[in-house]
Design a protein around this motif. Sequence first.
Motif, PDB file in Angstrom:
ATOM      1  N   TRP A  54       0.824  -1.210   0.000  1.00  0.00           N
ATOM      2  CA  TRP A  54       0.000   0.000   0.000  1.00  0.00           C
ATOM      3  C   TRP A  54       0.858   1.260   0.000  1.00  0.00           C
ATOM      4  O   TRP A  54       0.473   2.281  -0.587  1.00  0.00           O
ATOM      5  CB  TRP A  54      -0.958  -0.013   1.186  1.00  0.00           C
ATOM      6  CG  TRP A  54      -0.297  -0.047   2.532  1.00  0.00           C
ATOM      7  CD1 TRP A  54       0.190  -1.145   3.188  1.00  0.00           C
ATOM      8  CD2 TRP A  54      -0.038   1.076   3.387  1.00  0.00           C
ATOM      9  NE1 TRP A  54       0.726  -0.787   4.399  1.00  0.00           N
ATOM     10  CE2 TRP A  54       0.592   0.570   4.554  1.00  0.00           C
ATOM     11  CE3 TRP A  54      -0.302   2.433   3.299  1.00  0.00           C
ATOM     12  CZ2 TRP A  54       0.994   1.390   5.610  1.00  0.00           C
ATOM     13  CZ3 TRP A  54       0.091   3.255   4.343  1.00  0.00           C
ATOM     14  CH2 TRP A  54       0.722   2.734   5.487  1.00  0.00           C
ATOM     15  N   ASP A  57       2.141   1.530  -3.646  1.00  0.00           N
ATOM     16  CA  ASP A  57       1.092   2.028  -4.540  1.00  0.00           C
ATOM     17  C   ASP A  57       0.866   3.526  -4.342  1.00  0.00           C
ATOM     18  O   ASP A  57       0.727   4.273  -5.318  1.00  0.00           O
ATOM     19  CB  ASP A  57      -0.208   1.267  -4.287  1.00  0.00           C
ATOM     20  CG  ASP A  57      -0.121  -0.195  -4.718  1.00  0.00           C
ATOM     21  OD1 ASP A  57       0.757  -0.517  -5.538  1.00  0.00           O
ATOM     22  OD2 ASP A  57      -0.923  -1.004  -4.218  1.00  0.00           O
ATOM     23  N   ILE A  61       1.743   7.784  -6.914  1.00  0.00           N
ATOM     24  CA  ILE A  61       0.950   8.993  -7.172  1.00  0.00           C
ATOM     25  C   ILE A  61       1.799  10.252  -7.036  1.00  0.00           C
ATOM     26  O   ILE A  61       1.478  11.298  -7.602  1.00  0.00           O
ATOM     27  CB  ILE A  61      -0.242   9.055  -6.190  1.00  0.00           C
ATOM     28  CG1 ILE A  61      -1.020   7.739  -6.213  1.00  0.00           C
ATOM     29  CG2 ILE A  61      -1.173  10.219  -6.518  1.00  0.00           C
ATOM     30  CD1 ILE A  61      -2.070   7.639  -5.111  1.00  0.00           C
ATOM     31  N   ASN A 195       1.597  -0.749 -12.436  1.00  0.00           N
ATOM     32  CA  ASN A 195       0.223  -0.626 -11.953  1.00  0.00           C
ATOM     33  C   ASN A 195      -0.367   0.700 -12.453  1.00  0.00           C
ATOM     34  O   ASN A 195       0.305   1.476 -13.123  1.00  0.00           O
ATOM     35  CB  ASN A 195       0.154  -0.718 -10.420  1.00  0.00           C
ATOM     36  CG  ASN A 195       0.958   0.361  -9.726  1.00  0.00           C
ATOM     37  OD1 ASN A 195       0.947   1.532 -10.100  1.00  0.00           O
ATOM     38  ND2 ASN A 195       1.688  -0.021  -8.684  1.00  0.00           N
ATOM     39  N   TRP A 197      -1.722   3.161 -10.486  1.00  0.00           N
ATOM     40  CA  TRP A 197      -1.937   4.107  -9.393  1.00  0.00           C
ATOM     41  C   TRP A 197      -1.581   5.540  -9.768  1.00  0.00           C
ATOM     42  O   TRP A 197      -2.075   6.482  -9.145  1.00  0.00           O
ATOM     43  CB  TRP A 197      -1.174   3.666  -8.151  1.00  0.00           C
ATOM     44  CG  TRP A 197      -1.913   2.618  -7.391  1.00  0.00           C
ATOM     45  CD1 TRP A 197      -1.798   1.260  -7.513  1.00  0.00           C
ATOM     46  CD2 TRP A 197      -2.926   2.843  -6.408  1.00  0.00           C
ATOM     47  NE1 TRP A 197      -2.677   0.620  -6.668  1.00  0.00           N
ATOM     48  CE2 TRP A 197      -3.376   1.565  -5.974  1.00  0.00           C
ATOM     49  CE3 TRP A 197      -3.495   3.969  -5.848  1.00  0.00           C
ATOM     50  CZ2 TRP A 197      -4.371   1.421  -5.011  1.00  0.00           C
ATOM     51  CZ3 TRP A 197      -4.492   3.835  -4.889  1.00  0.00           C
ATOM     52  CH2 TRP A 197      -4.915   2.560  -4.486  1.00  0.00           C
ATOM     53  N   VAL A 200      -4.427   8.064 -10.254  1.00  0.00           N
ATOM     54  CA  VAL A 200      -5.117   8.715  -9.135  1.00  0.00           C
ATOM     55  C   VAL A 200      -4.746  10.191  -9.063  1.00  0.00           C
ATOM     56  O   VAL A 200      -5.495  11.007  -8.518  1.00  0.00           O
ATOM     57  CB  VAL A 200      -4.781   7.992  -7.816  1.00  0.00           C
ATOM     58  CG1 VAL A 200      -5.426   8.677  -6.620  1.00  0.00           C
ATOM     59  CG2 VAL A 200      -5.226   6.533  -7.889  1.00  0.00           C
TER      60      VAL A 200
END
Length: 278
Positions: A54, A57, A61, A195, A197, A200
């Motif tokens: 987490w 990820d 951003i 990924n 992410w 976002v």
Amino acid sequence: MYIPGSSTDCPIARGTLPRLITADGALEAVKWLALFLMTGDHINKYLFNGTKEWLFDGGRIAMPLFVFVLAYNLARPGPMVRGAYHRTVWRLVVIGCFTMPVFVALGGLVAGWWPLNIMFTLAAICGMLMLLDRGTLTGQVCAAGVFLAAGALVEFLWSALALGLAIWLYCRHPSWCAVGLAAAALAGFWYINGNHWALVAVPIALVASGANPNIPRMPLGLLLLLPRAPGLAPADPDPDKRIGIPLLLTENCMQKSIHLLALSFAPPTTEQGKSQCK
């Protein structure tokens, strides 16, 4: 102004794209969020050996948010006249040179010193935009050279440079070409990160453009306290971690300092505290 329920007053309905207007307080909030996510990513990488998914990820951003703030500020009217481009490039390159030994010592790079750290990524974006802002054919050719050459050497490769260019172009003249370039850049982040992410960052930037929080600029004094922050080190670290923790904190402190210096040069404008890219 767009009125809900009125299609005629919606810029997109009229065949045009809305300008991106973000308050200075909202930009500060985005910077705080990006710094928080970046710090968590570094803690995960160097203290937890990348086991906290987490945190990893969330860290994906941070880079698009930093690029958003930098490109938005550089798109303000008059950065060439104010010397903002030159100051920002100089600061980024100098701090990048100081942090690279720490960056290499921490390990985890693809090969030796490659890629150059995020300081050089942001410096390349700034240099490319500075050349484009000259509005000459020579400047455009040199900017293309910076994009191709620097993109092969820095973190996040050409995707970061393309995203900075897309945001800068959209802020100056909103267009679907800029939107398409941003989409291509974010697709590149998917390839690099493994990924999605980084996507976002898009709703975060859009929400920020509609907010006007009263957040003052980050004081440098707070950043100087970071190396003394308790609770980051294990109670009984092994010898390797005794070395890794100071390096991590040093890198984080220096990176936060340069992000503050590089991304906060634009003064507040307009009575509402908002600054529009024109």
